[in-house]
Design an enzyme around this catalytic site. Structure first.
Site, short mmCIF file in Angstrom:
data_model
loop_
_atom_site.label_atom_id
_atom_site.label_comp_id
_atom_site.label_asym_id
_atom_site.label_seq_id
_atom_site.Cartn_x
_atom_site.Cartn_y
_atom_site.Cartn_z
N ARG A 137 0.82 -1.24 0.00
CA ARG A 137 0.00 0.00 0.00
C ARG A 137 0.84 1.27 0.00
NH1 ARG A 137 -2.45 -2.99 3.92
NH2 ARG A 137 -4.32 -4.10 3.24
N LYS A 172 2.94 11.90 -10.75
CA LYS A 172 2.09 11.01 -11.55
C LYS A 172 2.95 9.85 -12.03
CE LYS A 172 -1.16 14.11 -13.89
NZ LYS A 172 -1.62 14.48 -15.25
N GLU A 210 9.72 19.42 -24.70
CA GLU A 210 9.04 19.65 -23.41
C GLU A 210 9.64 20.86 -22.69
OE1 GLU A 210 6.29 18.09 -22.53
OE2 GLU A 210 6.29 16.19 -23.61
N LYS A 213 7.48 23.42 -13.27
CA LYS A 213 6.62 22.27 -13.00
C LYS A 213 6.36 22.10 -11.50
CE LYS A 213 5.32 17.63 -14.21
NZ LYS A 213 5.49 16.39 -14.95
N GLU A 218 -4.50 17.85 -10.97
CA GLU A 218 -4.94 18.36 -12.28
C GLU A 218 -6.41 18.71 -12.34
OE1 GLU A 218 -3.09 16.51 -15.74
OE2 GLU A 218 -4.73 17.20 -17.00
N ARG A 240 -2.80 22.70 -13.51
CA ARG A 240 -1.88 21.68 -14.02
C ARG A 240 -2.15 21.34 -15.49
NH1 ARG A 240 0.68 16.43 -10.83
NH2 ARG A 240 1.98 15.78 -12.57
N ASN A 282 -0.29 20.44 -20.49
CA ASN A 282 -0.67 19.67 -21.69
C ASN A 282 -0.59 20.51 -22.96
OD1 ASN A 282 -1.26 17.41 -20.12
ND2 ASN A 282 -3.32 18.17 -19.69
N HIS A 285 -0.25 19.05 -26.47
CA HIS A 285 -0.42 17.60 -26.35
C HIS A 285 -1.71 17.07 -26.98
CE1 HIS A 285 3.12 17.75 -23.89
NE2 HIS A 285 3.09 16.45 -23.68
N HIS A 306 -0.81 14.27 -29.38
CA HIS A 306 -1.15 12.84 -29.25
C HIS A 306 -1.72 12.29 -30.55
CE1 HIS A 306 -1.38 13.19 -24.61
NE2 HIS A 306 -0.22 12.69 -24.99
N HIS A 361 7.43 11.28 -29.25
CA HIS A 361 6.48 12.09 -28.48
C HIS A 361 6.79 13.59 -28.55
CE1 HIS A 361 3.73 13.18 -25.27
NE2 HIS A 361 4.72 13.81 -24.67
P1 NAD Z 1 12.80 6.16 -21.78
O1 NAD Z 1 12.79 5.96 -20.34
O2 NAD Z 1 12.27 5.07 -22.63
O3 NAD Z 1 14.27 6.54 -22.26
C1 NAD Z 1 14.54 6.72 -23.63
C2 NAD Z 1 15.71 5.83 -24.08
O4 NAD Z 1 16.93 6.37 -23.58
C3 NAD Z 1 15.65 4.40 -23.56
O5 NAD Z 1 16.07 3.54 -24.58
C4 NAD Z 1 16.66 4.39 -22.40
O6 NAD Z 1 17.21 3.12 -22.22
C5 NAD Z 1 17.68 5.37 -22.89
N1 NAD Z 1 18.46 6.08 -21.88
C6 NAD Z 1 18.06 6.51 -20.65
N2 NAD Z 1 19.01 7.27 -20.09
C7 NAD Z 1 20.05 7.32 -20.97
C8 NAD Z 1 21.31 7.97 -20.97
N3 NAD Z 1 21.69 8.77 -19.97
N4 NAD Z 1 22.10 7.81 -22.06
C9 NAD Z 1 21.69 7.05 -23.11
N5 NAD Z 1 20.52 6.43 -23.18
C10 NAD Z 1 19.69 6.57 -22.11
O7 NAD Z 1 11.95 7.47 -22.22
P2 NAD Z 1 11.92 8.99 -21.73
O8 NAD Z 1 11.93 9.77 -22.97
O9 NAD Z 1 12.92 9.28 -20.69
O10 NAD Z 1 10.48 9.07 -21.05
C11 NAD Z 1 9.32 8.75 -21.76
C12 NAD Z 1 8.31 8.13 -20.84
O11 NAD Z 1 8.03 9.05 -19.77
C13 NAD Z 1 6.98 7.82 -21.50
O12 NAD Z 1 6.56 6.54 -21.13
C14 NAD Z 1 6.04 8.88 -20.94
O13 NAD Z 1 4.70 8.45 -20.86
C15 NAD Z 1 6.62 9.11 -19.58
N6 NAD Z 1 6.28 10.42 -18.99
C16 NAD Z 1 5.72 10.43 -17.76
C17 NAD Z 1 5.38 11.64 -17.18
C18 NAD Z 1 4.80 11.65 -15.80
O14 NAD Z 1 4.40 12.71 -15.32
N7 NAD Z 1 4.72 10.53 -15.14
C19 NAD Z 1 5.60 12.84 -17.86
C20 NAD Z 1 6.18 12.79 -19.11
C21 NAD Z 1 6.51 11.57 -19.68
MG MG Z 2 4.67 15.06 -22.86
#
Ligand code: NAD
Ligand code: MG
Length: 346
Positions: A108, A130, A172, A214, A224, A228, A232, A235, A239, A249
């Site tokens: 939990r 989130k 972003e 942020k 949100e 918040r 978006n 977005h 999307h 993205h």
């Molecule tokens: P990711 O975690 O898939 O990383 C992108 C790629 O980079 C992966 O292949 C990873 O292995 C590689 N990588 C990571 N660090 C590295 C480094 N220092 N050097 C080389 N390669 C590296 O993707 P991301 O772009 O970091 O994040 C995207 C994800 O985040 C999505 O799933 C999205 O939905 C989520 N997200 C969540 C929120 C939230 O508020 N929770 C907000 C925005 C995005």
């Molecule tokens: Mg985004």
């Protein structure tokens, strides 16, 4: 080194920017730490994991599932982890989302922290509380809102990122600037070269300013219900573009921001010269601003995400550079307006 605080409803989150990751041990609670990372980060940063063998969960969006969360639960059970365990996610947004959700639900809820290693995760995914996973092909359908105890941002991780990941993260970054900070817009305009070549001072400034934006927004509206929503920006169209094209993205969000800015002009909120500045800056950052697929396909995909409420959408617009407003727009009306904009501007 700089420190910021996010005030969540049940926990505060301390964010640190600028300390090198080789010093991580000094900041993380050692004894009960349970470290999770992805394959790529494990391979690239062996020294980081010298004192703590991590659980490695694979890599990429396709592992953002309940199965991966279940794998973490299993490893926690194997170690007989009780409520005093402390989960640490080291990686991009995928690792942060999976680890945050596992921590929010195991027994939990146990404590957790993040060491985000991508630009996108430092400025966006790791902060705000989130955390969710994809389910049956739907993005972020299952999740929780719980703040990590710490988020520890070291921009030197960016040096190993593929160029496309940098660009996706930069989308972003400019998004946060466009919605909330004219000074940051101007800083980016004046320092494009340093940013594209990942100069430390420039990257630290970007991460810190984005986190300030942020953290402020999330502290005022964690769930949100109002403000918040401005995060978006770009977005809604983004999307739809992401679904109908091979764009990443952030690239899709760039097209979405161009569309939202053009719509802001159409609705009399923003001047044409500000739209021109926005499009110019996106292009200089090598981000796309025109449609990668036929306009009617994008229009058809619009509003199919979870932000839709009945027939009206909360659409984020700009009424100045650095100032966002949210308007409820009827989906049918939005489709008509956007189709015109796609034909004329994008
Ligand atoms: P990711 O975690 O898939 O990383 C992108 C790629 O980079 C992966 O292949 C990873 O292995 C590689 N990588 C990571 N660090 C590295 C480094 N220092 N050097 C080389 N390669 C590296 O993707 P991301 O772009 O970091 O994040 C995207 C994800 O985040 C999505 O799933 C999205 O939905 C989520 N997200 C969540 C929120 C939230 O508020 N929770 C907000 C925005 C995005
Ligand atoms: Mg985004």
């Amino acid at each position: 080194m700089e420190t910021l605080v996010v005030h969540g409803s049940n926990r505060k989150s301390v964010i640190t920017v600028g300390e090198r990751h080789s010093h991580a041990g000094a900041y993380t609670p050692h004894e009960k730490a349970f470290v999770v990372t992805d394959t790529e980060v494990r391979r690239l940063y062996p020294a980081f994991f010298r004192t703590c063998e991590p659980v490695v969960i694979g890599t990429g969006e396709r592992i953002k599932t309940l199965d991966t969360v279940a794998l973490i639960y299993e490893k926690l059970l194997e170690k007989e982890a009780d409520r005093s365990v402390f989960l640490i996610g080291v990686g991009g947004g995928v690792v942060c989302d999976v680890v945050g959700f596992a921590a929010a639900t195991y027994l939990r809820g146990v404590r957790f922290g993040f060491v985000p290693t991508t630009l996108l995760s430092q400025v966006d995914a790791a902060v705000g509380g989130k955390n969710g996973v994809n389910f049956k092909g739907f993005k972020n359908k299952i999740g929780a809102i719980t703040q990590p105890d710490f988020v520890w941002c070291d921009p030197s991780f960016f040096r190993t990122l593929p160029e496309r990941e940098i660009r996706s993260g930069l989308a972003e970054v400019v998004k946060q600037a466009f919605i909330a900070d004219i000074n940051l817009v101007e800083y980016i305009e004046n320092n494009v070269q340093d940013i594209l070549s990942l100069k430390s001072a420039a990257m630290e400034r970007l991460v810190l300013d984005c986190l300030r934006i942020k953290a402020g927004v999330v502290s005022r509206d964690e769930k949100e219900q109002g403000e918040r929503r401005i995060l978006n920006f770009g977005h809604t169209v983004g999307h739809a573009v992401e679904q109908r094209s091979g764009l990443a993205h952030g690239e899709a969000v760039s097209v979405g921001m161009a569309a939202a800015a053009a719509l802001s002009v159409r609705l009399g909120l923003l001047s044409t010269d500000k739209l021109t500045r926005i499009l110019k800056l996106l292009r200089r950052l090598h981000l796309p601003v025109s449609l990668p697929a036929p306009a009617d396909e994008i229009i058809a995909a619009l509003g199919q995400d979870k932000k839709r409420e009945g027939e009206a959408l909360h659409f984020v617009l700009l009424n100045d550079l650095g100032r966002a407003v949210v308007r409820e727009i009827n989906l049918t009306e939005l489709r008509v307006l956007l189709l015109e904009i796609f034909k004329e501007t994008l």
